[in-house]
Write a protein that holds these residues in place. Sequence first.
Motif, mmCIF file in Angstrom:
data_model
loop_
_atom_site.group_PDB
_atom_site.id
_atom_site.type_symbol
_atom_site.label_atom_id
_atom_site.label_comp_id
_atom_site.label_asym_id
_atom_site.label_seq_id
_atom_site.Cartn_x
_atom_site.Cartn_y
_atom_site.Cartn_z
ATOM 1 N N UNK A 1 30.894 32.095 37.957
ATOM 2 C CA UNK A 1 31.357 31.591 39.039
ATOM 3 C C UNK A 1 32.642 32.538 39.944
ATOM 4 N N UNK A 2 33.372 33.291 38.926
ATOM 5 C CA UNK A 2 34.166 34.087 39.483
ATOM 6 C C UNK A 2 33.229 35.219 40.241
ATOM 7 N N UNK A 3 32.378 35.802 39.537
ATOM 8 C CA UNK A 3 31.651 36.601 40.108
ATOM 9 C C UNK A 3 31.048 36.374 41.716
ATOM 10 N N UNK A 4 30.321 35.272 41.391
ATOM 11 C CA UNK A 4 29.606 34.679 42.685
ATOM 12 C C UNK A 4 30.729 34.237 43.872
ATOM 13 N N UNK A 5 31.808 33.901 43.446
ATOM 14 C CA UNK A 5 32.845 33.610 44.639
ATOM 15 C C UNK A 5 33.532 34.920 45.248
ATOM 16 N N UNK A 6 33.546 36.192 44.530
ATOM 17 C CA UNK A 6 34.004 37.615 44.910
ATOM 18 C C UNK A 6 32.968 38.288 45.481
ATOM 19 N N UNK A 7 31.828 38.309 44.944
ATOM 20 C CA UNK A 7 30.955 39.510 44.949
ATOM 21 C C UNK A 7 30.597 39.993 46.504
ATOM 22 N N UNK A 8 30.920 39.176 47.489
ATOM 23 C CA UNK A 8 30.527 39.472 48.733
ATOM 24 C C UNK A 8 31.930 40.142 49.651
ATOM 25 N N UNK A 9 32.860 40.061 48.978
ATOM 26 C CA UNK A 9 34.445 40.719 49.189
ATOM 27 C C UNK A 9 34.325 42.140 49.449
ATOM 28 N N UNK A 10 33.278 42.998 48.723
ATOM 29 C CA UNK A 10 33.372 44.507 48.883
ATOM 30 C C UNK A 10 34.709 44.894 47.971
ATOM 31 N N UNK A 11 34.949 44.275 47.004
ATOM 32 C CA UNK A 11 35.987 44.788 45.871
ATOM 33 C C UNK A 11 35.679 46.203 45.527
ATOM 34 N N UNK A 12 36.537 47.249 45.405
ATOM 35 C CA UNK A 12 36.360 48.733 45.194
ATOM 36 C C UNK A 12 36.925 49.025 43.865
ATOM 37 N N UNK A 13 37.894 48.153 43.447
ATOM 38 C CA UNK A 13 38.817 48.673 42.315
ATOM 39 C C UNK A 13 38.899 47.546 41.346
ATOM 40 N N UNK A 14 38.889 47.495 39.950
ATOM 41 C CA UNK A 14 38.944 46.824 39.146
ATOM 42 C C UNK A 14 39.621 47.190 37.737
ATOM 43 N N UNK A 15 40.969 46.471 37.763
ATOM 44 C CA UNK A 15 41.838 46.782 36.927
ATOM 45 C C UNK A 15 41.888 45.204 35.891
ATOM 46 N N UNK A 16 42.573 45.576 34.718
ATOM 47 C CA UNK A 16 42.828 44.318 33.887
ATOM 48 C C UNK A 16 43.690 44.578 32.830
ATOM 49 N N UNK A 17 44.379 43.730 32.514
ATOM 50 C CA UNK A 17 45.091 43.277 31.289
ATOM 51 C C UNK A 17 44.062 43.795 29.935
ATOM 52 N N UNK A 18 44.573 44.459 29.009
ATOM 53 C CA UNK A 18 43.507 44.924 28.007
ATOM 54 C C UNK A 18 43.183 43.985 27.178
ATOM 55 N N UNK A 19 43.503 42.649 27.201
ATOM 56 C CA UNK A 19 43.356 41.523 26.591
ATOM 57 C C UNK A 19 41.703 41.011 26.755
ATOM 58 N N UNK A 20 41.050 40.692 25.779
ATOM 59 C CA UNK A 20 39.620 40.660 25.733
ATOM 60 C C UNK A 20 39.348 39.551 26.843
ATOM 61 N N UNK A 21 39.951 38.536 26.727
ATOM 62 C CA UNK A 21 39.827 37.286 27.658
ATOM 63 C C UNK A 21 39.914 37.709 29.111
ATOM 64 N N UNK A 22 40.878 38.505 29.532
ATOM 65 C CA UNK A 22 40.859 39.066 30.944
ATOM 66 C C UNK A 22 39.828 40.049 31.495
ATOM 67 N N UNK A 23 39.431 40.995 30.557
ATOM 68 C CA UNK A 23 38.415 41.849 30.855
ATOM 69 C C UNK A 23 37.131 41.267 30.899
ATOM 70 N N UNK A 24 36.871 40.520 29.963
ATOM 71 C CA UNK A 24 35.382 39.613 30.181
ATOM 72 C C UNK A 24 35.508 38.733 31.543
ATOM 73 N N UNK A 25 36.682 38.216 32.037
ATOM 74 C CA UNK A 25 36.441 37.468 32.992
ATOM 75 C C UNK A 25 36.084 38.017 34.290
ATOM 76 N N UNK A 26 36.677 39.199 34.438
ATOM 77 C CA UNK A 26 36.118 40.214 35.787
ATOM 78 C C UNK A 26 35.182 41.202 35.411
ATOM 79 N N UNK A 27 34.469 41.454 34.182
ATOM 80 C CA UNK A 27 33.502 42.335 33.824
ATOM 81 C C UNK A 27 32.137 42.093 34.507
ATOM 82 N N UNK A 28 31.612 40.963 34.630
ATOM 83 C CA UNK A 28 30.383 40.593 35.702
ATOM 84 C C UNK A 28 30.320 40.785 36.857
ATOM 85 N N UNK A 29 31.705 40.651 37.630
ATOM 86 C CA UNK A 29 31.892 41.085 38.972
ATOM 87 C C UNK A 29 31.934 42.569 39.234
#
Length: 188
Positions: A34-62
Amino acid sequence: MTTIIYMVRHGESPKVGNERTRGLTDKGEQDTIKVAESLKEEGVEVFVSSPYTRSVETIRGLAEYAGKKVDEIEDLRERVFASGDTRISDEELLPLLKKSFADPNFSLPGGESNAACQRRAVAVLDNLVRTYQGSKIVIGTHGAVMTLMMGYYDSRYELDFLLQSSKPDVYRMEFNGLELLGIERVWN
């Protein structure tokens, strides 16, 4: 030049385990779609995250949809409440949060204060806005550190906000240079 930051609080994670390596529950994994679907058309160019697994996994698909990788930044980690990497129970955490938001310099032995967490996380946010001016950036984050970063710019983002936010949750921060123009919740 306008820079957009999407703060993405991680999805639901198990209530037990190591802070750094806890992943997502089945619901949390479904919400990543759902996160990926909601933001996939936004044209995001940069992806950064906390190194904690749950945060990385939440944005990895996007990030994968955009053909990008997720850069893990240690200073985006969740606030360290106590020494060790074991999760603190919700019953123990709520009084600590209340005390921490009443006194930003309060910390337990081996932990860090809200003030210290905010300094390290805002330094990263400031660097991202400077480095990627005019870009759209997703930050995979946690509830407390997200609240502290947003609260640095707007005092409405404090304990009550944190307690009412969801997992996952998504907020859009718009900057003109280093000046915050506004924050808007974009998660339904």
